[in-house]
Design a protein around this motif. Sequence first.
Motif, PDB file in Angstrom:
ATOM      1  N   LEU A 272       0.819  -1.206   0.000  1.00 47.88           N
ATOM      2  CA  LEU A 272       0.000   0.000   0.000  1.00 47.88           C
ATOM      3  C   LEU A 272       0.855   1.259   0.000  1.00 47.88           C
ATOM      4  N   PHE A 273       1.981   1.214   0.700  1.00 45.91           N
ATOM      5  CA  PHE A 273       2.914   2.342   0.688  1.00 45.91           C
ATOM      6  C   PHE A 273       3.348   2.659  -0.744  1.00 45.91           C
ATOM      7  N   TYR A 274       3.746   1.636  -1.480  1.00 43.23           N
ATOM      8  CA  TYR A 274       4.195   1.835  -2.862  1.00 43.23           C
ATOM      9  C   TYR A 274       3.030   2.277  -3.740  1.00 43.23           C
ATOM     10  N   ASP A 275       1.861   1.678  -3.505  1.00 45.03           N
ATOM     11  CA  ASP A 275       0.687   2.031  -4.302  1.00 45.03           C
ATOM     12  C   ASP A 275       0.234   3.469  -4.047  1.00 45.03           C
ATOM     13  N   PHE A 276       0.386   3.937  -2.813  1.00 49.80           N
ATOM     14  CA  PHE A 276      -0.023   5.295  -2.480  1.00 49.80           C
ATOM     15  C   PHE A 276       0.639   6.297  -3.418  1.00 49.80           C
ATOM     16  N   PHE A 277       1.942   6.192  -3.562  1.00 52.09           N
ATOM     17  CA  PHE A 277       2.654   7.145  -4.409  1.00 52.09           C
ATOM     18  C   PHE A 277       2.463   6.828  -5.896  1.00 52.09           C
TER      19      PHE A 277
ATOM     20  N   ALA B 285      11.786   4.988 -11.777  1.00 52.06           N
ATOM     21  CA  ALA B 285      12.670   5.301 -10.649  1.00 52.06           C
ATOM     22  C   ALA B 285      14.127   5.582 -11.039  1.00 52.06           C
ATOM     23  N   PRO B 286      14.740   4.815 -11.961  1.00 56.09           N
ATOM     24  CA  PRO B 286      16.150   5.091 -12.276  1.00 56.09           C
ATOM     25  C   PRO B 286      16.409   6.451 -12.901  1.00 56.09           C
ATOM     26  N   TYR B 287      15.364   7.125 -13.380  1.00 56.93           N
ATOM     27  CA  TYR B 287      15.529   8.460 -13.941  1.00 56.93           C
ATOM     28  C   TYR B 287      15.575   9.533 -12.849  1.00 56.93           C
ATOM     29  N   GLY B 288      15.231   9.133 -11.612  1.00 55.29           N
ATOM     30  CA  GLY B 288      15.195  10.094 -10.523  1.00 55.29           C
ATOM     31  C   GLY B 288      16.525  10.256  -9.821  1.00 55.29           C
ATOM     32  N   ARG B 289      16.581  11.282  -8.960  1.00 56.84           N
ATOM     33  CA  ARG B 289      17.780  11.561  -8.168  1.00 56.84           C
ATOM     34  C   ARG B 289      17.560  11.092  -6.736  1.00 56.84           C
TER      35      ARG B 289
ATOM     36  N   ARG C 205      17.103  11.500  -2.939  1.00 55.34           N
ATOM     37  CA  ARG C 205      16.618  12.661  -2.204  1.00 55.34           C
ATOM     38  C   ARG C 205      16.709  12.418  -0.690  1.00 55.34           C
ATOM     39  N   PRO C 206      17.932  12.378  -0.133  1.00 56.19           N
ATOM     40  CA  PRO C 206      18.059  12.221   1.318  1.00 56.19           C
ATOM     41  C   PRO C 206      17.442  13.384   2.088  1.00 56.19           C
ATOM     42  N   ASP C 207      17.306  14.538   1.417  1.00 55.44           N
ATOM     43  CA  ASP C 207      16.713  15.703   2.087  1.00 55.44           C
ATOM     44  C   ASP C 207      15.234  15.501   2.387  1.00 55.44           C
ATOM     45  N   TRP C 208      14.598  14.520   1.777  1.00 57.92           N
ATOM     46  CA  TRP C 208      13.188  14.230   2.040  1.00 57.92           C
ATOM     47  C   TRP C 208      12.995  13.361   3.282  1.00 57.92           C
ATOM     48  N   GLY C 209      14.083  12.918   3.891  1.00 51.58           N
ATOM     49  CA  GLY C 209      13.978  12.125   5.110  1.00 51.58           C
ATOM     50  C   GLY C 209      13.561  10.688   4.840  1.00 51.58           C
ATOM     51  N   ASN C 210      13.290   9.952   5.921  1.00 49.81           N
ATOM     52  CA  ASN C 210      12.860   8.560   5.822  1.00 49.81           C
ATOM     53  C   ASN C 210      11.349   8.482   6.045  1.00 49.81           C
ATOM     54  N   TRP C 211      10.681   7.709   5.224  1.00 44.79           N
ATOM     55  CA  TRP C 211       9.226   7.635   5.284  1.00 44.79           C
ATOM     56  C   TRP C 211       8.721   6.348   5.935  1.00 44.79           C
ATOM     57  N   LEU C 212       9.611   5.424   6.221  1.00 44.85           N
ATOM     58  CA  LEU C 212       9.246   4.165   6.863  1.00 44.85           C
ATOM     59  C   LEU C 212       9.966   4.051   8.199  1.00 44.85           C
ATOM     60  N   THR C 213       9.300   3.421   9.169  1.00 49.10           N
ATOM     61  CA  THR C 213       9.877   3.213  10.493  1.00 49.10           C
ATOM     62  C   THR C 213      10.041   1.720  10.736  1.00 49.10           C
ATOM     63  N   PHE C 214      11.250   1.303  11.139  1.00 45.37           N
ATOM     64  CA  PHE C 214      11.544  -0.115  11.349  1.00 45.37           C
ATOM     65  C   PHE C 214      11.534  -0.439  12.838  1.00 45.37           C
ATOM     66  N   ASP C 215      10.873  -1.545  13.176  1.00 48.32           N
ATOM     67  CA  ASP C 215      10.825  -2.003  14.564  1.00 48.32           C
ATOM     68  C   ASP C 215      10.791  -3.519  14.551  1.00 48.32           C
TER      69      ASP C 215
ATOM     70  N   VAL D 109      10.282  11.349  -7.041  1.00 45.52           N
ATOM     71  CA  VAL D 109       9.363  10.635  -6.148  1.00 45.52           C
ATOM     72  C   VAL D 109       9.446   9.138  -6.407  1.00 45.52           C
ATOM     73  N   ALA D 110       9.455   8.731  -7.680  1.00 44.53           N
ATOM     74  CA  ALA D 110       9.565   7.313  -8.009  1.00 44.53           C
ATOM     75  C   ALA D 110      10.861   6.726  -7.460  1.00 44.53           C
ATOM     76  N   ARG D 111      11.949   7.460  -7.616  1.00 47.48           N
ATOM     77  CA  ARG D 111      13.252   6.986  -7.096  1.00 47.48           C
ATOM     78  C   ARG D 111      13.204   6.858  -5.577  1.00 47.48           C
ATOM     79  N   LYS D 112      12.596   7.823  -4.907  1.00 42.55           N
ATOM     80  CA  LYS D 112      12.552   7.810  -3.450  1.00 42.55           C
ATOM     81  C   LYS D 112      11.793   6.599  -2.920  1.00 42.55           C
ATOM     82  N   ILE D 113      10.606   6.345  -3.462  1.00 45.98           N
ATOM     83  CA  ILE D 113       9.831   5.227  -2.909  1.00 45.98           C
ATOM     84  C   ILE D 113      10.438   3.882  -3.294  1.00 45.98           C
ATOM     85  N   GLN D 114      11.108   3.823  -4.456  1.00 44.98           N
ATOM     86  CA  GLN D 114      11.813   2.587  -4.800  1.00 44.98           C
ATOM     87  C   GLN D 114      12.965   2.347  -3.835  1.00 44.98           C
ATOM     88  N   ASP D 115      13.712   3.394  -3.522  1.00 48.45           N
ATOM     89  CA  ASP D 115      14.802   3.252  -2.557  1.00 48.45           C
ATOM     90  C   ASP D 115      14.274   2.810  -1.196  1.00 48.45           C
TER      91      ASP D 115
END
Length: 584
Positions: A177-182, A215-219, A221-231, A273-279
């Motif tokens: 769903l995370f991937y589908d959202f974007f 996604a490979p066409y994107g840059r 984007r570490p400045d966008w932070g992390n969107w997933l939390t691992f526990d 955006v595609a690159r970010k969510i793929q990463d």
Amino acid sequence: MSLVLGLNLSHDRSACLVRDGEIVVAIEEERLDRIKHSEGFLIQGHFERLTKTIPIKSVAYCLDAADVGIDDLDLVVGNRPLGDGAVWRIRRDLPIRDKSKIRELPLPGHHLGHASVAFYPSGFEQAAVLVVDQAGARWPGTGRIEKHTLFRGEGSALTRVAAVDYPSDYSDMSLGLFYDFFTVKLGFVTRYGTPDWGVFGCGGYPEAGKTMGLAPYGRPRPDWGNWLTFDGFDITVSQQSLEDVWQRLLAEEGGEFSAADPLRWQTQFAKDVARKIQDELETAMLHLANHAREVTGLDRLCLAGGVLLNSVANERVRAESGFTDVFIPAPAGDSGVAIGAALYGSIELLGQARPAPMRHASFGRAYTRAEVLEALATVTGYTGVELACRDAGPRDVAELLAGHQVVGWFNGGSEMGPRALGHRSMLADPRHPEMRDYLNNVVKHREPFRPYAPSAVAEEAGKWFDFSGESPFMLLVPKVAGHAQQSLPAVTHVDGTARLQTVSAEANPVYHQVIAEFGALTGVPIVLNTSFNDAGEPIVETPLHALCTFVRTEMDHLYLDGLLVSKVGRELPAAHPARSPLAR
């Protein structure tokens, strides 16, 4: 003799028949009803109640192909889609006399179906089995939905080791769903006629493969932070937090991006955006795979669930997670649950042995020459297009491909799963620098950024790709070897990778021969392989489907189980690669 019918009632509805533990035939409903993804019992409301049934076309197909009657079945096993049970649906719609033969996977069940098709045909005696998808089934009494699950496979037993779930209000959600959202936000959606259906109300089915291709066409984007939390084994993200992220990104972009713009993919914003969510997805999958290895202590891994159709993430798991061997079934998405359900019934309920390892995905029926000729007469009569036919073999097709012709390839039984693997394919010359654009723009009517896959003879693949082992189901994306990238421009993506299929003479002898003959003619034992369909359509199943698509598209020739079909008097389009010299 034991006969078990497995049914998937989720999207990508499907059926599978297993005889004495071996897969005999399997098919997706979309190949027969011609509705992409052939949605199942996930839509809520009046339309769903009136029209939805079990995949009855697939059931009839399987029974006919095996030449058995419905009352010859020993068991019918269904999965449990989101928010609904399986048994009453099957009892209502399936005309079997003995309703006691109808069973369902133990609740919640959906992830067990994925795990079954991943482990039982893997050939592994022991393995960690990881299921990651968009939405599993609801846990009884809780309303919570399977998110991702880890099983331990040993012998004929599958044991749940770890499982996490999420609530139906999306205050937490799955990786799918995370991937589908974007993907939806980027506007990559297959539209349906029921506007109230779809993830996040998008009125369609998210086309995650387009996001992966962009996604490979994107840059980075570490400045966008992390969107997933691992526990531990859990990975959390909420729809609300993602909506906040999206609105912030749009504000930073200046509000210029529109998902309705057909050229939206050209913006650097969409690419980033595609690159970010793929990463983010790749990092999450590596986290889960590493956790699976640590918890189980096993060195082999089986993977299934819709997220495992992300072949780029799969390659990273294969290469970096520390497992010595990884198996992903061809129908890793929901269509494969029918196979999993049938195998569960055969092995767990009837005590049959596990099947032979899955080395191919050609579980469809074959068609006779009489059926092919009947389809030819039908198409000629209804369309008025004059077609010429002659007997032909792999060498003839290889010669056409070497001359930069595009050939529809129809051979034997169709594949199970979303990839064309040399039975329902369009084939072309991977050497021609203009072939990808021609296929995208003229033949298949797709976005021009989307890549094509190479099929290589298995014994030569290591010379052309940074890869060792097998990739028979086109679910891994290695690097194209540096020296080979210039030779393979039509199948080398912008980042130097390719979604590789290795083809063995044992698993697919006729297709292997075509590629080998092409190699003998050109020095390149690789062909470009894409699915035999036009944009937005299911892959063809029957000779009639193949001929109809051939007649109305710009394919040059069609190979139909030993017959070569051509359009009489056709002129090559101006953009055809054969009109321009091959750059070597």
